[in-house]
Write a protein that holds these residues in place. Structure first.
Motif, PDB file in Angstrom:
ATOM      1  N   VAL A 178       0.830  -1.209   0.000  1.00 45.71           N
ATOM      2  CA  VAL A 178       0.000   0.000   0.000  1.00 45.71           C
ATOM      3  C   VAL A 178       0.861   1.255   0.000  1.00 45.71           C
ATOM      4  CG1 VAL A 178      -1.730   1.298   1.305  1.00 45.71           C
ATOM      5  CG2 VAL A 178      -1.923  -1.184   1.127  1.00 45.71           C
ATOM      6  N   GLU A 179       1.962   1.228   0.732  1.00 41.86           N
ATOM      7  CA  GLU A 179       2.793   2.432   0.894  1.00 41.86           C
ATOM      8  C   GLU A 179       3.755   2.657  -0.261  1.00 41.86           C
ATOM      9  OE1 GLU A 179       2.810  -0.142   2.956  1.00 41.86           O
ATOM     10  OE2 GLU A 179       1.495   0.525   4.591  1.00 41.86           O
ATOM     11  N   GLN A 180       3.836   1.724  -1.192  1.00 41.51           N
ATOM     12  CA  GLN A 180       4.827   1.813  -2.260  1.00 41.51           C
ATOM     13  C   GLN A 180       4.508   2.933  -3.248  1.00 41.51           C
ATOM     14  OE1 GLN A 180       5.159  -1.222  -5.490  1.00 41.51           O
ATOM     15  NE2 GLN A 180       7.062  -1.788  -4.451  1.00 41.51           N
ATOM     16  N   SER A 181       5.560   3.502  -3.863  1.00 41.77           N
ATOM     17  CA  SER A 181       5.376   4.545  -4.868  1.00 41.77           C
ATOM     18  C   SER A 181       4.594   4.017  -6.064  1.00 41.77           C
ATOM     19  CB  SER A 181       6.742   5.062  -5.333  1.00 41.77           C
ATOM     20  OG  SER A 181       6.614   5.865  -6.497  1.00 41.77           O
ATOM     21  N   TYR A 182       3.797   4.893  -6.654  1.00 43.12           N
ATOM     22  CA  TYR A 182       3.021   4.521  -7.842  1.00 43.12           C
ATOM     23  C   TYR A 182       3.928   4.091  -8.981  1.00 43.12           C
ATOM     24  CZ  TYR A 182       0.728   5.285 -12.339  1.00 43.12           C
ATOM     25  OH  TYR A 182       0.291   5.146 -13.624  1.00 43.12           O
ATOM     26  N   PHE A 183       5.121   4.643  -9.073  1.00 40.11           N
ATOM     27  CA  PHE A 183       5.999   4.414 -10.215  1.00 40.11           C
ATOM     28  C   PHE A 183       6.729   3.078 -10.160  1.00 40.11           C
ATOM     29  CE2 PHE A 183       5.498   9.003  -9.878  1.00 40.11           C
ATOM     30  CZ  PHE A 183       5.117   9.306 -11.168  1.00 40.11           C
ATOM     31  N   ARG A 184       6.303   2.198  -9.300  1.00 43.06           N
ATOM     32  CA  ARG A 184       6.879   0.847  -9.267  1.00 43.06           C
ATOM     33  C   ARG A 184       5.837  -0.169  -9.737  1.00 43.06           C
ATOM     34  NH1 ARG A 184      10.541   0.276  -3.899  1.00 43.06           N
ATOM     35  NH2 ARG A 184      11.332  -1.464  -5.150  1.00 43.06           N
ATOM     36  N   ILE A 185       5.294  -0.989  -8.859  1.00 43.73           N
ATOM     37  CA  ILE A 185       4.352  -2.032  -9.284  1.00 43.73           C
ATOM     38  C   ILE A 185       3.077  -1.422  -9.861  1.00 43.73           C
ATOM     39  CG2 ILE A 185       2.848  -3.884  -8.462  1.00 43.73           C
ATOM     40  CD1 ILE A 185       4.995  -4.781  -6.599  1.00 43.73           C
ATOM     41  N   SER A 186       2.572  -0.348  -9.262  1.00 50.77           N
ATOM     42  CA  SER A 186       1.312   0.251  -9.722  1.00 50.77           C
ATOM     43  C   SER A 186       1.370   0.627 -11.185  1.00 50.77           C
ATOM     44  CB  SER A 186       0.989   1.489  -8.883  1.00 50.77           C
ATOM     45  OG  SER A 186       0.826   1.158  -7.533  1.00 50.77           O
ATOM     46  N   MET A 187       2.444   1.277 -11.567  1.00 51.35           N
ATOM     47  CA  MET A 187       2.574   1.712 -12.953  1.00 51.35           C
ATOM     48  C   MET A 187       2.967   0.546 -13.856  1.00 51.35           C
ATOM     49  SD  MET A 187       4.895   4.865 -14.383  1.00 51.35           S
ATOM     50  CE  MET A 187       4.759   5.432 -16.076  1.00 51.35           C
ATOM     51  N   GLY A 188       3.803  -0.345 -13.344  1.00 57.25           N
ATOM     52  CA  GLY A 188       4.270  -1.469 -14.156  1.00 57.25           C
ATOM     53  C   GLY A 188       3.150  -2.375 -14.632  1.00 57.25           C
ATOM     54  N   GLN A 189       2.175  -2.614 -13.754  1.00 51.23           N
ATOM     55  CA  GLN A 189       1.091  -3.525 -14.139  1.00 51.23           C
ATOM     56  C   GLN A 189       0.240  -2.946 -15.266  1.00 51.23           C
ATOM     57  OE1 GLN A 189      -1.427  -4.068 -10.662  1.00 51.23           O
ATOM     58  NE2 GLN A 189      -1.139  -1.949 -10.086  1.00 51.23           N
ATOM     59  N   MET A 190       0.186  -1.613 -15.362  1.00 49.17           N
ATOM     60  CA  MET A 190      -0.574  -0.985 -16.441  1.00 49.17           C
ATOM     61  C   MET A 190       0.004  -1.350 -17.815  1.00 49.17           C
ATOM     62  SD  MET A 190      -2.858   1.042 -14.912  1.00 49.17           S
ATOM     63  CE  MET A 190      -3.156   1.756 -13.310  1.00 49.17           C
ATOM     64  N   PHE A 191       1.338  -1.370 -17.899  1.00 52.65           N
ATOM     65  CA  PHE A 191       1.994  -1.653 -19.171  1.00 52.65           C
ATOM     66  C   PHE A 191       1.782  -3.101 -19.601  1.00 52.65           C
ATOM     67  CE2 PHE A 191       4.200   2.152 -17.802  1.00 52.65           C
ATOM     68  CZ  PHE A 191       4.368   2.853 -18.996  1.00 52.65           C
ATOM     69  N   ILE A 192       1.516  -3.966 -18.648  1.00 53.81           N
ATOM     70  CA  ILE A 192       1.271  -5.376 -18.960  1.00 53.81           C
ATOM     71  C   ILE A 192      -0.201  -5.610 -19.298  1.00 53.81           C
ATOM     72  CG2 ILE A 192       1.295  -7.720 -18.006  1.00 53.81           C
ATOM     73  CD1 ILE A 192       3.722  -6.859 -16.351  1.00 53.81           C
ATOM     74  N   LEU A 193      -1.095  -5.052 -18.496  1.00 54.24           N
ATOM     75  CA  LEU A 193      -2.534  -5.291 -18.683  1.00 54.24           C
ATOM     76  C   LEU A 193      -3.067  -4.731 -19.992  1.00 54.24           C
ATOM     77  CD1 LEU A 193      -3.735  -4.675 -15.037  1.00 54.24           C
ATOM     78  CD2 LEU A 193      -4.114  -6.762 -16.342  1.00 54.24           C
ATOM     79  N   CYS A 194      -2.496  -3.625 -20.465  1.00 55.85           N
ATOM     80  CA  CYS A 194      -2.999  -3.043 -21.708  1.00 55.85           C
ATOM     81  C   CYS A 194      -2.828  -4.013 -22.878  1.00 55.85           C
ATOM     82  CB  CYS A 194      -2.307  -1.711 -21.995  1.00 55.85           C
ATOM     83  SG  CYS A 194      -0.554  -1.850 -22.328  1.00 55.85           S
ATOM     84  N   TRP A 195      -1.783  -4.844 -22.827  1.00 53.88           N
ATOM     85  CA  TRP A 195      -1.597  -5.840 -23.888  1.00 53.88           C
ATOM     86  C   TRP A 195      -2.651  -6.930 -23.781  1.00 53.88           C
ATOM     87  CZ3 TRP A 195       1.478  -5.095 -27.950  1.00 53.88           C
ATOM     88  CH2 TRP A 195       2.474  -4.123 -27.840  1.00 53.88           C
ATOM     89  N   GLY A 196      -3.044  -7.260 -22.552  1.00 49.74           N
ATOM     90  CA  GLY A 196      -4.111  -8.233 -22.385  1.00 49.74           C
ATOM     91  C   GLY A 196      -5.407  -7.751 -23.000  1.00 49.74           C
ATOM     92  N   MET A 197      -5.786  -6.499 -22.703  1.00 51.56           N
ATOM     93  CA  MET A 197      -7.022  -5.931 -23.250  1.00 51.56           C
ATOM     94  C   MET A 197      -6.977  -5.815 -24.762  1.00 51.56           C
ATOM     95  SD  MET A 197      -8.175  -2.851 -20.715  1.00 51.56           S
ATOM     96  CE  MET A 197      -6.585  -2.013 -20.765  1.00 51.56           C
ATOM     97  N   ASP A 198      -5.893  -5.249 -25.271  1.00 53.88           N
ATOM     98  CA  ASP A 198      -5.885  -4.819 -26.664  1.00 53.88           C
ATOM     99  C   ASP A 198      -5.354  -5.852 -27.630  1.00 53.88           C
ATOM    100  OD1 ASP A 198      -7.050  -2.414 -26.118  1.00 53.88           O
ATOM    101  OD2 ASP A 198      -5.162  -1.448 -25.641  1.00 53.88           O
ATOM    102  N   LEU A 199      -4.885  -6.983 -27.123  1.00 53.53           N
ATOM    103  CA  LEU A 199      -4.592  -8.099 -28.009  1.00 53.53           C
ATOM    104  C   LEU A 199      -5.784  -9.041 -28.095  1.00 53.53           C
ATOM    105  CD1 LEU A 199      -0.887  -9.020 -27.152  1.00 53.53           C
ATOM    106  CD2 LEU A 199      -1.735  -7.781 -29.137  1.00 53.53           C
ATOM    107  N   SER A 200      -6.438  -9.262 -26.952  1.00 47.70           N
ATOM    108  CA  SER A 200      -7.522 -10.254 -26.917  1.00 47.70           C
ATOM    109  C   SER A 200      -8.769  -9.781 -27.657  1.00 47.70           C
ATOM    110  CB  SER A 200      -7.873 -10.593 -25.467  1.00 47.70           C
ATOM    111  OG  SER A 200      -8.318  -9.437 -24.768  1.00 47.70           O
ATOM    112  N   PHE A 201      -9.209  -8.559 -27.370  1.00 43.21           N
ATOM    113  CA  PHE A 201     -10.486  -8.090 -27.940  1.00 43.21           C
ATOM    114  C   PHE A 201     -10.434  -7.975 -29.462  1.00 43.21           C
ATOM    115  CE2 PHE A 201     -13.712  -5.035 -29.129  1.00 43.21           C
ATOM    116  CZ  PHE A 201     -14.809  -5.430 -28.361  1.00 43.21           C
ATOM    117  N   PRO A 202      -9.467  -7.253 -30.059  1.00 48.93           N
ATOM    118  CA  PRO A 202      -9.462  -7.167 -31.527  1.00 48.93           C
ATOM    119  C   PRO A 202      -9.207  -8.526 -32.179  1.00 48.93           C
ATOM    120  CG  PRO A 202      -8.068  -5.467 -30.558  1.00 48.93           C
ATOM    121  CD  PRO A 202      -8.410  -6.420 -29.458  1.00 48.93           C
ATOM    122  N   ALA A 203      -8.315  -9.337 -31.598  1.00 53.45           N
ATOM    123  CA  ALA A 203      -7.995 -10.630 -32.208  1.00 53.45           C
ATOM    124  C   ALA A 203      -9.230 -11.518 -32.280  1.00 53.45           C
ATOM    125  CB  ALA A 203      -6.888 -11.321 -31.415  1.00 53.45           C
TER     126      ALA A 203
END
Length: 521
Positions: A378-403
């Protein structure tokens, strides 16, 4: 190589110019944009809305997202059939009218001082997107032949998922925090009216081969499969209602158990009717094969886990990290950038890569995103895991739906293009609502035992990890079954086309027999 990669097919003749084509694609993309914005706008401002309705029991907030996704996912199959039957453009226009009306009513619901009425209005607002999404994708599927130009158009639709999610969250946060939250919905109303006018003038008229001859009550009743549709829709709504309401009301209540049993019986009845009795089933029987089933299963489990991730991400940053609504909206910025890149990329790589590989990678991204959030301090900076997971999840959304959308659009015939658009969107939205309800049940039960808010959130996320893992397993099975396919989804297309031809021949023979009986009479 590079020149062939960016060389597109000829522009379809229905477009008067390149500008006409761009406008039509934008109109369809805005349906996807506002649909995803509708999810996140209720998440970033959920505490603001709860306070305005003076509600202290936060367990009801699961309906902010669940009720909306439920209506989109449940009604979308039927709306795709409406588009195929009455015309994709007509139902697309009706969709914008519906969204405009119910967005306005949702904003006005503030004066009712009833959180229940607000949730009901949100659900009715979702019905409008259930009309828009499959018909919009069906319009593009009808206009474009298979090729790079079509893939790029569908990629643009996929890109508007994360863009809409980010803009919706941030726009709603700014309006709700600095102004007055009903204006979130008033602005949607204004924008929808503009898009309605644009759709009337720019969406081309498409031929409709589904109904031959005069449209009568009898053939409409048959071709819409009203009895099967009512059975399926009511069953799905009740099943989803139970999983969202059960943890709130308590599983010991008699009506919860009774409704659960009724919902299961209705869903079983739906499949019996569709497979054995319906002459015009909502789902074309030609798609009932293991490969298409696995594709839809991957979409269901992957996006179901993503819905869980979204809900608990917002709960953690708003309730535990104590971000303001605007700060929370800004954290979605990576979705805007990377999501666009990912969605456009899939339109090119799907030509050279087996769809099973793309979908497998997407489901893995969904699972990794849930894992990262479940261990994020909870106390961790946004620029670590919080931001990192965004870069991974966007590929999940945008590869699966159009494909998945491109695959199903390619394999289904022209008069079922509305159905092609509805299948993927149904799995996405209904799975988000259903699995979110189950995960909230896990969260509430764990919190009752340990009174640890973070621990209960993580318990819900653990369930999301399990859901995503099932999707990954399904994708591995899909890879195994398609290992001998040499050209992407060509073998899948041939298999479905062969089944479709068999069914068409069978229907032709049945119609001939009926005609002979009529002549004898």
């Amino acid at each position: 190589m590079a020149s062939s990669l960016f060389k597109f097919d000829q522009r379809p003749r229905v477009f008067k110019s390149i500008y006409h084509e761009i406008i039509v694609i934008i109109l369809v993309c805005m349906a996807q944009f506002l649909s995803q914005a509708g999810v996140t706008m209720s998440l970033s401002t959920m505490n603001i809305m709860l306070n305005s309705f003076q509600v202290t029991d936060k367990t009801i907030q699961v309906w902010f997202m669940g009720g909306y996704s439920l209506s989109v996912g449940t009604f979308i199959l039927f709306s795709g059939k409406l588009g195929d039957l009455f015309g994709l453009k007509k139902i697309f226009i009706v969709g914008w009218i519906w969204v405009s009306l119910w967005s306005l009513i949702t904003g006005i619901s503030y004066y009712s001082k009833s959180i229940i009425f607000f949730i009901i209005c949100r659900a009715f607002q979702g019905v409008g997107y259930a009309l828009l999404l499959p018909c919009g994708m069906g319009i593009l599927g009808h206009i474009y032949p298979n090729g790079k130009r079509k893939n790029l158009a569908f990629g643009c639709i996929g890109a508007n998922g994360p863009i809409g999610a980010m803009v919706g969250a941030f726009m709603a946060a700014v309006v709700g925090q600095t102004w007055w939250w009903p204006w979130e919905f008033y602005l949607i109303t204004i924008l929808s009216i503009i898009l309605l006018i644009g759709s009337i003038f720019f969406i081309p008229h498409l031929s409709n081969d589904e109904i031959n001859g005069e449209i009568t009550i009898k053939n409409v009743w048959q071709k819409l499969d009203i009895f099967g549709a009512l059975t399926g829709i009511i069953g799905l709504i009740l099943l989803n209602f139970i999983w969202n309401q059960g943890p709130v009301a308590g599983w010991g209540k008699a009506y919860i158990i009774v409704v659960l049993i009724i919902s299961i019986l209705l869903i079983v009845s739906f499949f019996i009717i569709e497979l054995n009795f319906s002459t015009h089933p909502l789902l074309p029987r030609s798609i009932f094969n293991i490969k298409v089933g696995l594709i839809l299963a991957c979409i269901s489990f992957g996006w179901g886990s993503f819905g869980i991730w979204q809900y608990y991400y917002w709960n953690i940053i708003l309730n535990l990290r104590l971000y303001t609504a605007i700060e929370g909206g800004l954290t979605y910025t990576p979705f805007l950038v990377m999501g666009t890149i990912a969605a456009i990329t899939v339109s090119f790589i799907i030509i050279h890569t087996k769809p099973s590989y793309i979908i497998s990678f997407a489901t893995t991204c969904f699972m990794v995103g849930c894992i990262m959030l479940s261990v994020m301090p909870v106390e961790q900076s946004y620029f670590r895991i919080s931001m990192g997971q965004m870069f991974i999840l966007c590929w999940g959304m945008d590869l699966s739906f159009p494909a998945a959308s491109i695959i199903l659009s390619d394999i289904l015939p022209q008069h079922h293009q509305g159905m092609a658009g509805s299948l993927v969107t149904t799995m996405v939205n209904y799975s988000v609502s259903l699995f979110l309800g189950i995960s909230s049940c896990v969260e509430i039960e764990i919190f009752k035992h340990n009174q640890d808010q973070l621990g209960s959130y993580r318990a819900g996320l653990y369930f999301g990890i399990g859901v995503a893992a099932i999707g990954v397993i399904c994708s591995f099975v899909l890879i195994f079954l398609t290992k001998d396919d040499l050209n992407g989804n060509e073998d899948l297309v041939e298999e479905v086309e062969h089944k479709h031809e068999e069914i068409e021949v069978r229907n032709y023979e049945i119609n001939d027999e009926s005609d002979e009986k009529e002549e004898i009479r």
